[in-house]
Design an enzyme around this catalytic site. Structure first.
Site, PDB file in Angstrom:
ATOM      1  N   ASN A 164      -2.357   2.886   3.360  1.00  0.00           N
ATOM      2  CA  ASN A 164      -1.826   4.201   3.750  1.00  0.00           C
ATOM      3  C   ASN A 164      -2.613   5.333   3.076  1.00  0.00           C
ATOM      4  O   ASN A 164      -2.850   6.385   3.666  1.00  0.00           O
ATOM      5  CB  ASN A 164      -0.353   4.302   3.348  1.00  0.00           C
ATOM      6  CG  ASN A 164       0.533   3.448   4.228  1.00  0.00           C
ATOM      7  OD1 ASN A 164       0.367   3.423   5.449  1.00  0.00           O
ATOM      8  ND2 ASN A 164       1.444   2.696   3.617  1.00  0.00           N
TER       9      ASN A 164
ATOM     10  N   PHE B 260      -0.860  -0.932  12.372  1.00  0.00           N
ATOM     11  CA  PHE B 260      -1.762  -0.408  11.339  1.00  0.00           C
ATOM     12  C   PHE B 260      -2.249  -1.472  10.359  1.00  0.00           C
ATOM     13  O   PHE B 260      -3.443  -1.544  10.066  1.00  0.00           O
ATOM     14  CB  PHE B 260      -1.084   0.724  10.555  1.00  0.00           C
ATOM     15  CG  PHE B 260      -1.945   1.245   9.427  1.00  0.00           C
ATOM     16  CD1 PHE B 260      -1.742   0.796   8.127  1.00  0.00           C
ATOM     17  CD2 PHE B 260      -2.971   2.145   9.660  1.00  0.00           C
ATOM     18  CE1 PHE B 260      -2.545   1.253   7.073  1.00  0.00           C
ATOM     19  CE2 PHE B 260      -3.776   2.609   8.628  1.00  0.00           C
ATOM     20  CZ  PHE B 260      -3.573   2.158   7.330  1.00  0.00           C
ATOM     21  N   ASN B 261      -1.371  -2.288   9.782  1.00  0.00           N
ATOM     22  CA  ASN B 261      -1.794  -3.219   8.730  1.00  0.00           C
ATOM     23  C   ASN B 261      -2.841  -4.215   9.233  1.00  0.00           C
ATOM     24  O   ASN B 261      -3.722  -4.621   8.474  1.00  0.00           O
ATOM     25  CB  ASN B 261      -0.590  -3.982   8.159  1.00  0.00           C
ATOM     26  CG  ASN B 261       0.275  -3.101   7.290  1.00  0.00           C
ATOM     27  OD1 ASN B 261      -0.193  -2.119   6.722  1.00  0.00           O
ATOM     28  ND2 ASN B 261       1.559  -3.427   7.204  1.00  0.00           N
TER      29      ASN B 261
ATOM     30  N   ASP C 150       0.848  -1.205   0.000  1.00  0.00           N
ATOM     31  CA  ASP C 150       0.000   0.000   0.000  1.00  0.00           C
ATOM     32  C   ASP C 150       0.883   1.256   0.000  1.00  0.00           C
ATOM     33  O   ASP C 150       0.846   2.069   0.930  1.00  0.00           O
ATOM     34  CB  ASP C 150      -0.950   0.006   1.213  1.00  0.00           C
ATOM     35  CG  ASP C 150      -0.224   0.027   2.550  1.00  0.00           C
ATOM     36  OD1 ASP C 150      -0.812   0.536   3.540  1.00  0.00           O
ATOM     37  OD2 ASP C 150       0.941  -0.432   2.621  1.00  0.00           O
TER      38      ASP C 150
ATOM     39  N   HIS D 233       9.493   0.189   8.128  1.00  0.00           N
ATOM     40  CA  HIS D 233       8.845  -1.089   8.471  1.00  0.00           C
ATOM     41  C   HIS D 233       8.911  -2.120   7.326  1.00  0.00           C
ATOM     42  O   HIS D 233       9.371  -3.239   7.509  1.00  0.00           O
ATOM     43  CB  HIS D 233       7.370  -0.857   8.796  1.00  0.00           C
ATOM     44  CG  HIS D 233       7.112   0.121   9.901  1.00  0.00           C
ATOM     45  ND1 HIS D 233       7.269  -0.174  11.242  1.00  0.00           N
ATOM     46  CD2 HIS D 233       6.662   1.398   9.841  1.00  0.00           C
ATOM     47  CE1 HIS D 233       6.915   0.884  11.968  1.00  0.00           C
ATOM     48  NE2 HIS D 233       6.562   1.848  11.154  1.00  0.00           N
ATOM     49  N   ASP D 234       8.412  -1.726   6.159  1.00  0.00           N
ATOM     50  CA  ASP D 234       8.213  -2.698   5.076  1.00  0.00           C
ATOM     51  C   ASP D 234       9.526  -3.220   4.512  1.00  0.00           C
ATOM     52  O   ASP D 234       9.594  -4.361   4.031  1.00  0.00           O
ATOM     53  CB  ASP D 234       7.371  -2.069   3.969  1.00  0.00           C
ATOM     54  CG  ASP D 234       5.991  -1.683   4.463  1.00  0.00           C
ATOM     55  OD1 ASP D 234       5.377  -0.772   3.876  1.00  0.00           O
ATOM     56  OD2 ASP D 234       5.527  -2.279   5.448  1.00  0.00           O
TER      57      ASP D 234
ATOM     58  N   THR E  96       2.889  -6.120   2.663  1.00  0.00           N
ATOM     59  CA  THR E  96       3.305  -5.013   3.531  1.00  0.00           C
ATOM     60  C   THR E  96       2.181  -3.980   3.701  1.00  0.00           C
ATOM     61  O   THR E  96       2.449  -2.812   4.001  1.00  0.00           O
ATOM     62  CB  THR E  96       4.566  -4.314   2.971  1.00  0.00           C
ATOM     63  OG1 THR E  96       4.262  -3.756   1.679  1.00  0.00           O
ATOM     64  CG2 THR E  96       5.732  -5.280   2.862  1.00  0.00           C
TER      65      THR E  96
ATOM     66  N   ASP F  57       6.684   1.326   1.918  1.00  0.00           N
ATOM     67  CA  ASP F  57       6.436   0.362   0.838  1.00  0.00           C
ATOM     68  C   ASP F  57       7.302   0.716  -0.377  1.00  0.00           C
ATOM     69  O   ASP F  57       7.907  -0.146  -1.006  1.00  0.00           O
ATOM     70  CB  ASP F  57       4.967   0.385   0.405  1.00  0.00           C
ATOM     71  CG  ASP F  57       3.992   0.112   1.523  1.00  0.00           C
ATOM     72  OD1 ASP F  57       3.747   1.028   2.332  1.00  0.00           O
ATOM     73  OD2 ASP F  57       3.491  -1.029   1.618  1.00  0.00           O
TER      74      ASP F  57
END
Ligand code: RIB
Ligand code: CA
Length: 318
Positions: free
Chosen positions: A47, A173-174, A18, A242-243, A132, A23
């Site tokens: 996102n 979040f995900n 996303d 993060h991703d 992700t 990402d």
């Protein structure tokens, strides 16, 4: 994580994402690292909205010199819940301060779910699936085609946390964005490699990292640094990518320490919806996840920045 392909062949990866600043950074890592062959990108609302995540994926791939990588758009909303984005973190465009040219290519005339099923079923055991973003597309895919869970080489997500959340005190979040989808995914019968906040909040950017990015040509000057400049993550003192951690685990699993666990996703709690309830005491038979709990941070940034060096060099010569 299964053994790398024989003869050091790159791992074929499909990334469901996303974009999203991190990402986009993950796509750049995948394009730069020689051990990854990015064979497709699918997009999901997260996102920012689906139209935006899809345009961002197309733009980033063209910017990196990889317009040949197909992009298939997926779900515009969670399975049941209303769509909630993260523009407050990633900005209106979803790429922070990065302003990439509009893409010339269009997304494939194929839904992401059909793309995932088609690519993975055509090459059982050959494709590593990395997600992700919210898990809406993945949940739909395993419900439409259950053999998918046996036909992937590996399934790795950036999402969840054994301890704390970032969107609520309990939820990352995900998972928070579509807990019903996440519950389907964790209950689908495969082993999920969960790269959650437990490790992603360890591998923060630093002044030294940003200094390296300043020397990475257009990649650093037009994507990485502008992306970071308007990334409103709450983490301190650096920014979490993060991703990128999920793709780094695919490329170099030895940098991460993973522990087996049973992960269940809370879908009804008033305060805990989207929590990945992680039981490290589960029996082997009950474990459905390998949870990343440690990371060699120095090794991670060496891996990532070296991949960005290669991606940046390819952009100059492409
Ligand atoms: O919680 C972090 C995750 O949510 C990352 O994947 C970020 O891109 C957002 O999707
Ligand atoms: Ca993401």
């Amino acid at each position: 994580m299964s053994a790398a392909p024989a003869g050091g062949a790159p791992r074929r990866v499909i990334l469901d994402c996303d974009p999203g600043i991190d990402d986009a950074f993950a796509i750049a890592f995948a394009c730069g690292h020689p051990g990854i062959d990015l064979v497709g990108v699918t997009t999901v609302a997260g996102n920012v909205g689906l139209d935006r995540t899809t345009v961002n994926a197309l733009s980033v791939l063209e910017f990196l010199g990889h317009p040949e990588v197909p992009v298939a758009a997926g779900s515009p909303a969670p399975l049941l819940r209303p769509f909630n984005d993260a523009r407050e973190v990633h900005g209106e465009s979803g790429l922070g301060g990065a302003r990439l040219p509009a893409p010339r290519a269009r997304a494939a005339d194929l839904h992401a779910v059909d793309f995932l099923i088609g690519q993975i079923s055509a090459a059982p055991g050959a494709v590593t699936l990395v997600a992700t973003g919210p898990l809406t597309n993945i949940a739909m895919a395993v419900r439409c085609y259950p053999p998918l869970v046996r036909q992937v080489a590996d399934f790795v997500i950036m999402g969840g946390s054994a301890a704390r959340g970032n969107t609520t005190p309990a939820a990352e979040f995900n998972i928070w964005a579509d807990p019903e989808a996440a519950a389907i995914v964790f209950g689908a019968g495969w082993q999920v490699t969960m790269v959650g906040l437990d490790v992603t909040l360890q591998a923060l950017t630093s002044a030294a990292v940003e200094e390296r990015m300043r020397g990475q040509g257009r990649l650093g000057g037009e994507l990485l640094l502008p992306g970071l400049s308007e990334y409103r993550s709450a983490a301190r003192p650096g920014q979490p990518v993060h991703d990128v951690c999920a793709l780094a685990l695919v490329a170099a699993p030895g940098l991460f320490g993973c522990e087996p666990a049973r992960v269940e996703v809370e879908t009804v709690g008033r305060w805990t919806s989207g929590m990945t309830v992680t039981d490290f005491g589960a029996t082997d038979a009950d474990c459905n996840a390998q949870v990343a709990m440690s990371v060699d941070v120095t090794g991670f940034w060496d891996l990532v920045l070296n991949a960005y060096d290669l991606a940046a060099a390819a952009m100059e010569t492409g």
